[in-house]
Design a protein around this motif. Structure first.
Motif, PDB file in Angstrom:
ATOM      1  N   LEU A 530       0.745  -1.049  -0.016  1.00 39.90           N
ATOM      2  CA  LEU A 530      -0.083  -0.144  -0.021  1.00 39.90           C
ATOM      3  C   LEU A 530       0.918   1.022   0.170  1.00 39.90           C
ATOM      4  O   LEU A 530       0.644   2.079  -0.768  1.00 39.90           O
ATOM      5  N   ALA A 531       1.762   1.368   0.829  1.00 41.90           N
ATOM      6  CA  ALA A 531       2.570   2.557   1.231  1.00 41.90           C
ATOM      7  C   ALA A 531       3.676   2.616   0.009  1.00 41.90           C
ATOM      8  O   ALA A 531       3.966   3.725  -0.502  1.00 41.90           O
ATOM      9  N   ASN A 532       4.412   1.472  -0.499  1.00 41.58           N
ATOM     10  CA  ASN A 532       5.451   2.009  -1.217  1.00 41.58           C
ATOM     11  C   ASN A 532       5.240   1.357  -2.845  1.00 41.58           C
ATOM     12  O   ASN A 532       6.095   1.602  -3.614  1.00 41.58           O
ATOM     13  N   GLY A 533       3.969   0.826  -2.883  1.00 37.81           N
ATOM     14  CA  GLY A 533       3.805   0.435  -4.256  1.00 37.81           C
ATOM     15  C   GLY A 533       4.395  -0.993  -4.584  1.00 37.81           C
ATOM     16  O   GLY A 533       4.228  -1.417  -5.807  1.00 37.81           O
ATOM     17  N   LYS A 534       5.068  -1.747  -3.723  1.00 37.71           N
ATOM     18  CA  LYS A 534       5.710  -2.996  -3.970  1.00 37.71           C
ATOM     19  C   LYS A 534       6.035  -3.694  -2.750  1.00 37.71           C
ATOM     20  O   LYS A 534       6.177  -3.038  -1.606  1.00 37.71           O
ATOM     21  N   VAL A 535       6.493  -4.850  -2.887  1.00 32.85           N
ATOM     22  CA  VAL A 535       6.914  -5.539  -1.757  1.00 32.85           C
ATOM     23  C   VAL A 535       8.553  -6.180  -1.998  1.00 32.85           C
ATOM     24  O   VAL A 535       8.767  -6.588  -3.176  1.00 32.85           O
ATOM     25  N   GLU A 536       9.672  -5.619  -1.052  1.00 39.91           N
ATOM     26  CA  GLU A 536      10.922  -6.119  -1.332  1.00 39.91           C
ATOM     27  C   GLU A 536      10.837  -7.840  -1.519  1.00 39.91           C
ATOM     28  O   GLU A 536      10.151  -8.651  -0.726  1.00 39.91           O
ATOM     29  N   PRO A 537      11.559  -8.343  -2.468  1.00 45.19           N
ATOM     30  CA  PRO A 537      11.547  -9.736  -2.864  1.00 45.19           C
ATOM     31  C   PRO A 537      12.221 -10.506  -1.347  1.00 45.19           C
ATOM     32  O   PRO A 537      11.726 -11.720  -1.298  1.00 45.19           O
ATOM     33  N   LEU A 538      12.847 -10.019  -0.716  1.00 48.94           N
ATOM     34  CA  LEU A 538      13.239 -10.694   0.594  1.00 48.94           C
ATOM     35  C   LEU A 538      12.296 -10.508   1.813  1.00 48.94           C
ATOM     36  O   LEU A 538      12.813 -10.965   2.953  1.00 48.94           O
ATOM     37  N   HIS A 539      11.403  -9.937   1.661  1.00 59.06           N
ATOM     38  CA  HIS A 539      10.363  -9.705   2.719  1.00 59.06           C
ATOM     39  C   HIS A 539      10.098 -10.940   3.323  1.00 59.06           C
ATOM     40  O   HIS A 539       9.437 -11.822   2.499  1.00 59.06           O
ATOM     41  N   LEU A 540      10.168 -11.308   4.663  1.00 61.20           N
ATOM     42  CA  LEU A 540       9.690 -12.539   5.252  1.00 61.20           C
ATOM     43  C   LEU A 540       8.445 -12.820   4.794  1.00 61.20           C
ATOM     44  O   LEU A 540       7.899 -14.093   5.063  1.00 61.20           O
ATOM     45  N   ASP A 541       7.261 -12.007   4.897  1.00 59.07           N
ATOM     46  CA  ASP A 541       5.906 -12.660   4.484  1.00 59.07           C
ATOM     47  C   ASP A 541       5.826 -13.255   3.135  1.00 59.07           C
ATOM     48  O   ASP A 541       4.690 -14.138   2.911  1.00 59.07           O
ATOM     49  N   LEU A 542       6.653 -13.066   2.241  1.00 57.25           N
ATOM     50  CA  LEU A 542       6.606 -13.592   1.059  1.00 57.25           C
ATOM     51  C   LEU A 542       7.066 -15.215   1.004  1.00 57.25           C
ATOM     52  O   LEU A 542       7.007 -16.149  -0.063  1.00 57.25           O
ATOM     53  N   ALA A 543       7.693 -15.597   2.214  1.00 56.72           N
ATOM     54  CA  ALA A 543       8.199 -16.853   2.443  1.00 56.72           C
ATOM     55  C   ALA A 543       6.726 -17.865   2.639  1.00 56.72           C
ATOM     56  O   ALA A 543       6.780 -19.138   2.447  1.00 56.72           O
ATOM     57  N   VAL A 544       5.702 -17.155   3.021  1.00 57.56           N
ATOM     58  CA  VAL A 544       4.425 -18.032   2.876  1.00 57.56           C
ATOM     59  C   VAL A 544       3.560 -17.745   1.534  1.00 57.56           C
ATOM     60  O   VAL A 544       2.961 -16.776   1.398  1.00 57.56           O
ATOM     61  N   ASP A 545       3.676 -18.725   0.982  1.00 60.70           N
ATOM     62  CA  ASP A 545       3.161 -18.821  -0.477  1.00 60.70           C
ATOM     63  C   ASP A 545       3.052 -20.191  -1.041  1.00 60.70           C
ATOM     64  O   ASP A 545       3.473 -20.399  -2.105  1.00 60.70           O
ATOM     65  N   PRO A 546       2.076 -20.956  -0.360  1.00 60.06           N
ATOM     66  CA  PRO A 546       2.062 -22.476  -0.583  1.00 60.06           C
ATOM     67  C   PRO A 546       1.336 -22.571  -2.030  1.00 60.06           C
ATOM     68  O   PRO A 546       1.650 -23.650  -2.632  1.00 60.06           O
ATOM     69  N   LEU A 547       0.642 -21.767  -2.464  1.00 61.18           N
ATOM     70  CA  LEU A 547      -0.230 -21.793  -3.540  1.00 61.18           C
ATOM     71  C   LEU A 547       0.677 -21.250  -4.907  1.00 61.18           C
ATOM     72  O   LEU A 547       0.239 -21.327  -6.114  1.00 61.18           O
TER      73      LEU A 547
END
Length: 667
Positions: A530-547
């Motif tokens: 929302l705030a930056n227009g993107k998510v850094e590739p190493l963001h910890l939340d991206l590790a949760v993506d089973p689908l």
């Protein structure tokens, strides 16, 4: 639940004789004010049969939904009936629609024998021992002048002093109606002022009765209930206590009667309440200017200019979630919907916002309460109910997002409804096999939605050369999935919403507002997007993506120039008392409030108002923040453990921002 009926057990449709009548006397929870059980309640419920083989209308059970009645909050007793056919129901049987010649008669009484006692304006379940004389002088409603202890008065001084200031202002403005200033649920009685007694401040508190301190309130006198006089106040199943009822016990009576003879059949069923208390007064919240042109604070009904507009975002806590198990620290009477709805309505109306974005609004509460009540105050309503593929309960209890706007400030142009369940179907249809799709949908289907509204302003932006141009504004209102372990689903929902808004912004040439409960703390992937227009590739939340719905991560972007409205407190250059106080309530690292959600087990920020700020779109207008509603102090809320509380009726706090639309720069 309302209207539910079931058959009476036993052979032959009521062929067995009913058991003998049984009187069940029980002591309801009293609030212990004045000692000796002076505020206790005693309820008598009739249990058993009347009329032999079930040919008459019978009252089986009566009880009250809350132990303490509050001024302005409707009381609806639970009355369980056995109908003449033997079935059992809590439906009413009015005189206009009798059953087998029988109907119900209801009456409410006020105890005239009760001697009035004053209760604390801050802690309404405590007896008052101090009274502020300045309140009497300034004609502040007398119920607000009482406090239970010197410490109570001292702690509440900043809020209490504002009552004096508001009363003076109201008097100077040709006598603004007292009800408008202080709220229609708290005024009670009248007071007199002795010119020989002066007002008080916390550092002047002295023993009760001294002429330069608060005056003493006499101790509670508890009268014997037997033989007391009662005054009839209503002939209806429901009753809404008034200011005249404060500190009095109420009595509810119901009995089945013969329609023709009007003679009661069976015994009169009686329930006594505790003493009626005034509704607690929430601490007033002021608007704090952040545009650099103004210092100090603004009244909620004041704007920096006629070319601005204000937007409120507020998760009001659905009644379905407001259980005593989840919020055991909140008194049951303050957690009841009749109390909370009135307190919420009063709070929302008091903000005088032009646009309201509410979350967790139950379908039935929207139709039966919020839409008609806010209509009286000039608001037009739009609503989107959550889908119900996951929820299997009462359809009326499904909550959703409600957006209201003032008809004198805006007109409705277009509405878009976003169902994330449908978006999930589309995603899985394209990229997954049948087996993968079933697994994916079980994770993605959460019933969350968003409501997007395009409005046209009826006011102009002064000083611009766009007088002939329509001023459109797009407002998104959403409630994102609450499941904390499903970080991928949260991010996918937010990204789906933003990509849709991106298309609207470009095609319609309008600024955007994105409001709601995102169930995402600052620093999380949804907030970063929302705030930056993107998510850094190493963001910890991206590790949760089973689908695999977030891959490649380079696609999790948007082009909307969004800025969090409340970050203006952190970015503002300058010094003023109000601004400095708000900065202390901000997280210096994230530029967001320290909290918008405060319960016993969690405190943090999950609610936001984002707006388009930078002119990245060559054709789009943008917005600037003029002022913000002040944030609340955690220490103050923790006096009641957390929220909801008698003062604040949601576990979230309201956010409110005033904006000015900046037209695009012509080159």
């Amino acid at each position: 639940s309302g209207g539910q009926r079931w058959r009476n057990p036993g052979p032959g449709d009521g062929g067995s004789p009913p058991p003998p009548p049984v009187w069940n006397q029980r002591r309801a929870c009293g609030i212990g004010v004045g000692g000796k059980g002076g505020f206790g309640a005693r309820a008598w419920t009739w249990e058993g049969g009347i009329g032999g083989r079930g040919s008459m209308l019978t009252v089986l059970r009566v009880h009250l939904p809350s132990e303490i009645p509050v001024v302005g909050c409707e009381i609806t007793p639970y009355v369980l009936l056995r109908w003449p056919d033997g079935s059992i129901s809590n439906d009413d049987v009015p005189e206009s629609a009798p059953l087998n010649g029988y109907c119900m008669r209801y009456k409410w009484y006020r105890n005239l024998g009760d001697q009035k006692v004053a209760v604390c304006s801050v802690h309404p379940t405590e007896q008052a021992t101090l009274q502020c004389l300045v309140c009497l002088k300034e004609k502040v409603p007398i119920a607000k002048s009482y406090h239970c202890t010197p410490r109570c008065f001292s702690d509440a001084w900043q809020h209490h002093r504002s009552l004096h200031e508001r009363a003076k202002k109201a008097a100077s403005e040709n006598g603004t109606d007292e009800e408008e200033v202080f709220g229609r649920f708290n005024s009670s009685g009248s007071g007199s002022f002795n010119p020989g007694l002066c007002g008080i401040a916390p550092n002047l508190l002295q023993s009760p009765g001294l002429n330069n301190g608060p005056i003493s309130v006499y101790p509670t006198t508890v009268a014997d209930k037997s033989g007391e006089a009662w005054s009839e106040v209503a002939r209806s199943r429901t009753y809404t206590p008034t200011a005249d009822d404060i500190n009095h016990v109420l009595k509810f009576e119901c009995v089945a009667v013969d329609v023709e003879t009007r003679i009661p059949v069976g015994n009169v069923n009686t329930v006594l309440t505790s003493r009626v208390i005034p509704a607690p007064s929430p601490t007033p919240r002021h608007m704090v200017p952040v545009n650099g042109d103004l210092l100090g604070q603004l009244d909620l009904d004041g704007r920096t200019s006629s070319g601005t507009f204000s937007v409120l975002s507020y998760n009001i806590l659905s009644d379905a979630y407001a259980t005593s198990e989840a919020y055991s620290y909140c008194p049951t009477w303050a957690l009841s919907w009749p109390y909370r709805r009135q307190n919420l309505l009063r709070e929302i109306i008091g903000y005088h916002a032009d646009i309201l974005c509410l979350q967790e609004v139950q379908n039935d509460h929207f139709e039966e309460f919020f839409a008609p009540e806010l209509d009286k105050h000039g608001y037009q309503a739009l609503y989107k109910k959550k889908t119900s593929e996951v929820y299997g309960g009462n359809s009326n209890a499904v909550d959703g997002c409600a957006t209201f706007f003032r008809r004198d400030r805006f007109s409705h142009v277009k509405k878009y409804e976003v169902e994330f369940n449908k978006a999930a179907q589309s995603v899985t249809d394209v990229a997954m096999t049948a087996g993968q799709k079933k697994v994916a949908l079980s994770r993605l289907i959460k019933d969350n939605i968003a409501l997007i509204v395009v409005l046209e302003a009826k006011f102009s932006n002064h000083g611009t050369d766009n007088s002939g141009k329509r001023q459109l504004i797009c407002v998104a209102n959403t409630h994102v999935s609450v499941h904390h372990e499903h970080k991928d689903v949260k991010l996918w929902q937010v990204h789906t919403l933003l990509k849709g808004l991106e298309k609207i912004a470009v095609s319609a040439d309008i600024p955007m507002l994105v409001c709601g409960d995102f169930n995402a703390v600052p620093g999380s992937a949804p907030h970063a997007l929302l705030a930056n227009g993107k998510v850094e590739p190493l963001h910890l939340d991206l590790a949760v993506d089973p689908l695999g719905i977030l891959r490649p991560t380079s696609k999790i972007t948007h082009q909307l120039p969004l800025v969090s409205a409340y970050s203006s407190f952190a970015r503002m250059v300058g010094v003023s008392p109000g601004l400095e106080q708000q900065r202390r309530r901000m997280d210096a690292s994230t530029h967001e409030p320290l909290f918008t959600n405060c319960t016993r087990d969690f405190i943090g920020t999950v609610d936001y108002i984002f707006y388009t700020d930078i002119l990245l779109f060559s054709l789009a207008d943008s917005l600037s923040v003029e002022s913000l509603l002040e944030l609340l102090d955690e220490e103050n809320l923790r006096k009641n453990t957390a929220i909801p509380s008698p003062e604040w009726s949601s576990d979230h706090i309201a956010l409110l921002a005033e904006f000015r639309c900046k037209p695009r720069i012509r080159r």
